[in-house]
Write a protein that holds these residues in place. Structure first.
Motif, PDB file in Angstrom:
ATOM      1  N   VAL A 154      24.731  43.196 -11.055  1.00  0.00           N
ATOM      2  CA  VAL A 154      24.278  42.040 -11.454  1.00  0.00           C
ATOM      3  C   VAL A 154      24.784  40.477 -10.781  1.00  0.00           C
ATOM      4  O   VAL A 154      24.006  39.888 -10.353  1.00  0.00           O
ATOM      5  CB  VAL A 154      24.196  41.771 -12.933  1.00  0.00           C
TER       6      VAL A 154
ATOM      7  N   TYR B 224      22.630  38.323  -8.077  1.00  0.00           N
ATOM      8  CA  TYR B 224      22.419  36.926  -8.245  1.00  0.00           C
ATOM      9  C   TYR B 224      23.082  36.137  -7.300  1.00  0.00           C
ATOM     10  O   TYR B 224      22.298  35.023  -6.697  1.00  0.00           O
ATOM     11  CB  TYR B 224      22.946  36.447  -9.578  1.00  0.00           C
TER      12      TYR B 224
ATOM     13  N   TYR C  84      18.205  44.581  -7.358  1.00  0.00           N
ATOM     14  CA  TYR C  84      17.256  44.867  -8.605  1.00  0.00           C
ATOM     15  C   TYR C  84      16.853  46.025  -9.115  1.00  0.00           C
ATOM     16  O   TYR C  84      17.057  46.634 -10.084  1.00  0.00           O
ATOM     17  CB  TYR C  84      16.085  43.867  -8.408  1.00  0.00           C
TER      18      TYR C  84
ATOM     19  N   ARG D 246       6.399  33.103 -16.543  1.00  0.00           N
ATOM     20  CA  ARG D 246       6.907  32.978 -15.470  1.00  0.00           C
ATOM     21  C   ARG D 246       7.554  31.535 -15.035  1.00  0.00           C
ATOM     22  O   ARG D 246       8.423  31.186 -13.996  1.00  0.00           O
ATOM     23  CB  ARG D 246       5.954  33.084 -14.264  1.00  0.00           C
TER      24      ARG D 246
ATOM     25  N   THR E  56       9.788  30.039 -16.789  1.00  0.00           N
ATOM     26  CA  THR E  56      11.141  30.227 -17.284  1.00  0.00           C
ATOM     27  C   THR E  56      11.987  30.927 -16.214  1.00  0.00           C
ATOM     28  O   THR E  56      11.432  31.736 -15.651  1.00  0.00           O
ATOM     29  CB  THR E  56      11.230  30.921 -18.703  1.00  0.00           C
ATOM     30  N   LEU E  57      13.209  30.913 -16.287  1.00  0.00           N
ATOM     31  CA  LEU E  57      14.028  31.524 -15.319  1.00  0.00           C
ATOM     32  C   LEU E  57      14.039  33.023 -15.636  1.00  0.00           C
ATOM     33  O   LEU E  57      13.873  33.843 -14.831  1.00  0.00           O
ATOM     34  CB  LEU E  57      15.415  31.204 -15.324  1.00  0.00           C
ATOM     35  N   PRO E  58      14.378  33.632 -16.867  1.00  0.00           N
ATOM     36  CA  PRO E  58      14.304  34.873 -17.145  1.00  0.00           C
ATOM     37  C   PRO E  58      12.950  35.604 -16.546  1.00  0.00           C
ATOM     38  O   PRO E  58      12.704  36.540 -16.277  1.00  0.00           O
ATOM     39  CB  PRO E  58      14.408  35.080 -18.557  1.00  0.00           C
ATOM     40  N   GLY E  59      11.698  34.626 -17.209  1.00  0.00           N
ATOM     41  CA  GLY E  59      10.319  35.342 -16.764  1.00  0.00           C
ATOM     42  C   GLY E  59      10.223  35.471 -15.283  1.00  0.00           C
ATOM     43  O   GLY E  59       9.421  36.325 -14.896  1.00  0.00           O
ATOM     44  N   ARG E  60      10.612  34.489 -14.579  1.00  0.00           N
ATOM     45  CA  ARG E  60      10.739  34.585 -12.968  1.00  0.00           C
ATOM     46  C   ARG E  60      11.435  35.644 -12.475  1.00  0.00           C
ATOM     47  O   ARG E  60      10.914  36.265 -11.549  1.00  0.00           O
ATOM     48  CB  ARG E  60      11.055  33.068 -12.358  1.00  0.00           C
ATOM     49  N   LEU E  61      12.516  35.903 -12.916  1.00  0.00           N
ATOM     50  CA  LEU E  61      13.556  36.992 -12.749  1.00  0.00           C
ATOM     51  C   LEU E  61      12.853  38.250 -12.952  1.00  0.00           C
ATOM     52  O   LEU E  61      12.933  39.366 -11.915  1.00  0.00           O
ATOM     53  CB  LEU E  61      14.705  36.835 -13.027  1.00  0.00           C
ATOM     54  N   VAL E  62      12.240  38.327 -13.939  1.00  0.00           N
ATOM     55  CA  VAL E  62      11.717  39.793 -14.299  1.00  0.00           C
ATOM     56  C   VAL E  62      10.315  40.125 -13.730  1.00  0.00           C
ATOM     57  O   VAL E  62       9.862  41.022 -13.227  1.00  0.00           O
ATOM     58  CB  VAL E  62      11.604  39.835 -15.770  1.00  0.00           C
TER      59      VAL E  62
END
Length: 125
Positions: A15, A19, A40, A86, A88-94
Motif C-alpha cells: 500500500v 502510493y 494495485y 470519482r 473524491t480521492l478514494p473514488g478516483r483511486l478505486v
C-alpha cells in the motif's frame, strides 16, 4: 510464517509503496501509472486471499484482473453519481477517471506478479 500473516505483511508493504510510486514527483508519469497499477493488482489479490485463504490463487488473480478490466470500462460511463464519487480521492483511486487501453497490460503484469508472489508465500513453511 503462516500464509495469512505473509499476506498481511504484503498488504502493509504494497500500500505505501503503491502510493509512493503513484504520487511521487520523482518518477515520470508513465512509470507511476504502470507500477502503480501493478501494485494495485497485487494489493487486491493479497486482500482477497487474506479474506479467503483457501480460494485458488489463480482464480483470485483472474477475478481481480476481470474486475479491474470492468472498472476500466466503467470509466467510459459518466453519469453524475459516478462523477461525484470519482471527484473524491478514494473514488478516483478505486474507480479511476479516464479510460486508457494502455492500463490493461499493467493489470495483466500485476496479476501475474501477484499470482507468482502468493504461490511463493503459500509454499513457505
Amino acid at each position: 510464517m503462516p500464509y495469512r500473516l505473509s499476506l498481511l505483511l504484503t498488504i502493509v508493504f504494497i500500500v505505501p509503496l503503491g502510493y509512493f510510486v503513484r504520487f511521487s514527483p520523482m518518477f515520470p508519469d508513465w512509470f507511476s501509472d504502470v507500477f502503480g497499477s501493478i501494485a494495485y493488482q497485487i494489493f487486491f489479490i493479497a486482500l482477497v486471499q487474506f479474506w479467503f485463504p483457501k480460494m485458488s490463487i489463480a482464480k483470485t488473480a483472474i477475478g481481480v484482473f476481470l474486475f479491474s478490466c470492468a472498472i476500466e470500462f466503467l470509466q467510459l460511463w459518466k453519469p453524475p453519481f459516478l462523477q461525484a464519487i470519482r471527484a473524491t480521492l478514494p473514488g478516483r483511486l478505486v474507480l479511476g477517471n479516464t479510460f486508457l487501453w494502455s492500463d490493461f497490460p499493467p493489470y495483466g503484469l500485476g496479476c501475474s506478479a501477484g499470482w507468482l508472489w502468493l504461490k511463493f508465500l503459500r509454499r513457505l513453511p
